[in-house]
Design a protein around this motif. Structure first.
Motif, PDB file in Angstrom:
ATOM      1  N   GLY A   1       0.812  -1.203   0.000  1.00 15.33           N
ATOM      2  CA  GLY A   1       0.000   0.000   0.000  1.00 15.33           C
ATOM      3  C   GLY A   1       0.845   1.252   0.000  1.00 15.33           C
ATOM      4  O   GLY A   1       2.070   1.208  -0.139  1.00 15.33           O
ATOM      5  N   VAL A   2       0.179   2.382   0.163  1.00 18.67           N
ATOM      6  CA  VAL A   2       0.834   3.684   0.262  1.00 18.67           C
ATOM      7  C   VAL A   2       0.751   4.128   1.723  1.00 18.67           C
ATOM      8  O   VAL A   2      -0.339   4.327   2.247  1.00 18.67           O
ATOM      9  N   PRO A   3       1.870   4.262   2.419  1.00 24.27           N
ATOM     10  CA  PRO A   3       1.814   4.670   3.828  1.00 24.27           C
ATOM     11  C   PRO A   3       1.186   6.054   3.991  1.00 24.27           C
ATOM     12  O   PRO A   3       1.378   6.940   3.149  1.00 24.27           O
ATOM     13  N   TRP A   4       0.444   6.205   5.073  1.00 24.85           N
ATOM     14  CA  TRP A   4      -0.119   7.511   5.374  1.00 24.85           C
ATOM     15  C   TRP A   4       1.001   8.548   5.451  1.00 24.85           C
ATOM     16  O   TRP A   4       2.081   8.289   5.948  1.00 24.85           O
ATOM     17  N   GLY A   5       0.717   9.758   4.940  1.00 29.65           N
ATOM     18  CA  GLY A   5       1.695  10.833   5.007  1.00 29.65           C
ATOM     19  C   GLY A   5       2.652  10.854   3.842  1.00 29.65           C
ATOM     20  O   GLY A   5       3.612  11.626   3.845  1.00 29.65           O
ATOM     21  N   VAL A   6       2.390  10.028   2.817  1.00 28.50           N
ATOM     22  CA  VAL A   6       3.264   9.987   1.643  1.00 28.50           C
ATOM     23  C   VAL A   6       2.617  10.693   0.454  1.00 28.50           C
ATOM     24  O   VAL A   6       3.303  11.220  -0.404  1.00 28.50           O
ATOM     25  N   VAL A   7       1.296  10.713   0.419  1.00 33.56           N
ATOM     26  CA  VAL A   7       0.550  11.344  -0.665  1.00 33.56           C
ATOM     27  C   VAL A   7      -0.254  12.505  -0.108  1.00 33.56           C
ATOM     28  O   VAL A   7      -0.863  12.404   0.967  1.00 33.56           O
ATOM     29  N   GLU A   8      -0.256  13.623  -0.824  1.00 35.68           N
ATOM     30  CA  GLU A   8      -1.030  14.792  -0.420  1.00 35.68           C
ATOM     31  C   GLU A   8      -2.521  14.487  -0.516  1.00 35.68           C
ATOM     32  O   GLU A   8      -2.934  13.577  -1.244  1.00 35.68           O
TER      33      GLU A   8
ATOM     34  N   GLY B   1      -1.064   0.036  10.655  1.00 33.33           N
ATOM     35  CA  GLY B   1      -1.505   1.342  11.126  1.00 33.33           C
ATOM     36  C   GLY B   1      -1.111   2.471  10.199  1.00 33.33           C
ATOM     37  O   GLY B   1      -1.713   3.549  10.234  1.00 33.33           O
ATOM     38  N   LEU B   2      -0.105   2.232   9.358  1.00 31.66           N
ATOM     39  CA  LEU B   2       0.303   3.218   8.359  1.00 31.66           C
ATOM     40  C   LEU B   2      -0.465   3.060   7.051  1.00 31.66           C
ATOM     41  O   LEU B   2      -0.208   3.783   6.089  1.00 31.66           O
ATOM     42  N   GLY B   3      -1.400   2.105   7.006  1.00 26.66           N
ATOM     43  CA  GLY B   3      -2.266   1.969   5.846  1.00 26.66           C
ATOM     44  C   GLY B   3      -1.943   0.825   4.916  1.00 26.66           C
ATOM     45  O   GLY B   3      -2.581   0.675   3.866  1.00 26.66           O
ATOM     46  N   LEU B   4      -0.992  -0.048   5.263  1.00 23.88           N
ATOM     47  CA  LEU B   4      -0.656  -1.175   4.404  1.00 23.88           C
ATOM     48  C   LEU B   4      -1.562  -2.364   4.727  1.00 23.88           C
ATOM     49  O   LEU B   4      -1.980  -2.548   5.871  1.00 23.88           O
ATOM     50  N   VAL B   5      -1.840  -3.193   3.713  1.00 24.93           N
ATOM     51  CA  VAL B   5      -2.754  -4.319   3.891  1.00 24.93           C
ATOM     52  C   VAL B   5      -2.057  -5.625   3.505  1.00 24.93           C
ATOM     53  O   VAL B   5      -1.194  -5.643   2.626  1.00 24.93           O
ATOM     54  N   PRO B   6      -2.414  -6.754   4.143  1.00 23.59           N
ATOM     55  CA  PRO B   6      -1.773  -8.044   3.832  1.00 23.59           C
ATOM     56  C   PRO B   6      -2.230  -8.595   2.497  1.00 23.59           C
ATOM     57  O   PRO B   6      -3.401  -8.465   2.120  1.00 23.59           O
TER      58      PRO B   6
END
Length: 304
Positions: free
Chosen positions: A130-137, A270-275
């Motif tokens: 996934g895209v970790p939180w805080g990486v994309v505006e 918690g940073l938004g990544l999924v298994p």
């Protein structure tokens, strides 16, 4: 079937690229340039089986030091499965590692077979993507401008006293010593390429002149692969992960997270990544000593 007529030999450069393609077709998403570092680890550790000159199966059996080895790339082409070619490669690889403690990362479907060959599970790895939180505006744009490195725009939140720097700016001996905390053997030739091949980014977290974390992101056919991801604590790991993701084309990353570090999967989730899938780290004997509490992402499922 016995696998007769299968000739086994060492892999050349074209074979190494073919093994990468086969692994990609299996859904393992290897890094685009991983094979160059793999070959440096043990040039003779990659085997290919051919029938009538056609490659039909492969395996890696990489030697580390004098007493450790790792199995990977165990693949038989679908049209040649069930004919004994794969097991011939397996036996050749294990013979190459005779007398050593051997590790591997096994997919769920093969774990019973590995148990029958004397391997026992040590921990599970969960691949998170996934895209970790805080990486994309909020508008969807990837934060850029050297993000994640000291002096760049959009630097991720980091713990007080910690600075993220390009790993190549540090003496290599420091990087090798830090890697050795988390891996059961020295692998300097491999590490020197793994952290510096074109197209990839290696970041180190530095506190009081000492390395407190290390991570590498590299391009692949799917989400950019992160590994290793080492850190002296979850806050450092989170800062490194965001910094690395900002060097991925779209911010999407993939990390193989060991449950031997109990908080790692929860941190990354918690940073938004999924298994997306799971493997098991297995050994032929007791798991070697390593600082597993600092491993937030394994380096590679193929070479450990």
């Amino acid at each position: 079937m016995t696998g007769t007529g299968c000739e086994i030999g060492g892999a050349g450069a074209a074979d190494m690229e073919l093994m990468r393609v086969w692994a990609e077709e299996e859904g393992w998403n290897p890094g685009d340039s991983d094979r160059f570092a793999f070959a440096a680890a043990d040039p003779e550790g990659f085997l290919v089986g051919r029938v009538g000159g056609e490659p039909v199966a492969c395996i890696s059996a990489v030697r580390y030091g004098s007493d450790f080895g790792f199995i990977g790339f165990y693949i038989a082409r679908p049209a040649f499965r069930g004919q004994g070619y794969g097991i011939r490669l397996w036996r050749a690889g294990m013979e190459r590692l005779r007398g050593r403690l051997v590790g591997l990362d096994g997919v769920v479907a093969q774990q019973d077979n590995y148990r029958r060959s004397g391997f026992r599970p040590a921990w599970n790895n969960t691949r998170l993507e996934g895209v970790p939180w805080g990486v994309v505006e909020p508008g969807g744009a990837l934060l850029s401008g050297g993000a994640g490195v000291s002096g760049g725009a959009g630097v991720p939140r980091v713990p007080a006293g910690v600075e993220l720097v390009h790993a190549g700016s540090l003496p290599f001996a420091q990087l090798a010593a830090y890697d050795r905390r988390f891996f059961p053997a020295s692998r300097d030739a491999f590490l020197s390429l793994w952290t510096a091949l074109p197209g990839r980014t290696a970041l180190a977290a530095v506190r009081d002149g000492r390395i407190a974390g290390l991570g590498v992101v590299r391009p692949s056919a799917g989400p950019s692969r992160v590994g290793p991801l080492y850190a002296d604590g979850p806050d450092v790991a989170a800062a490194l992960l965001r910094g690395l993701a900002r060097h991925a084309p779209d911010g999407r990353i993939s990390v193989d997270v060991p449950d031997a570090n109990p908080g790692a999967a929860g941190l990354l989730a918690g940073l938004g990544l999924v298994p997306v899938f799971e493997t098991a780290r297995m050994y032929t004997g007791p798991a070697p000593d390593a600082d597993l509490a600092g491993v937030y992402g394994v380096t590679s499922l193929e070479l450990g």
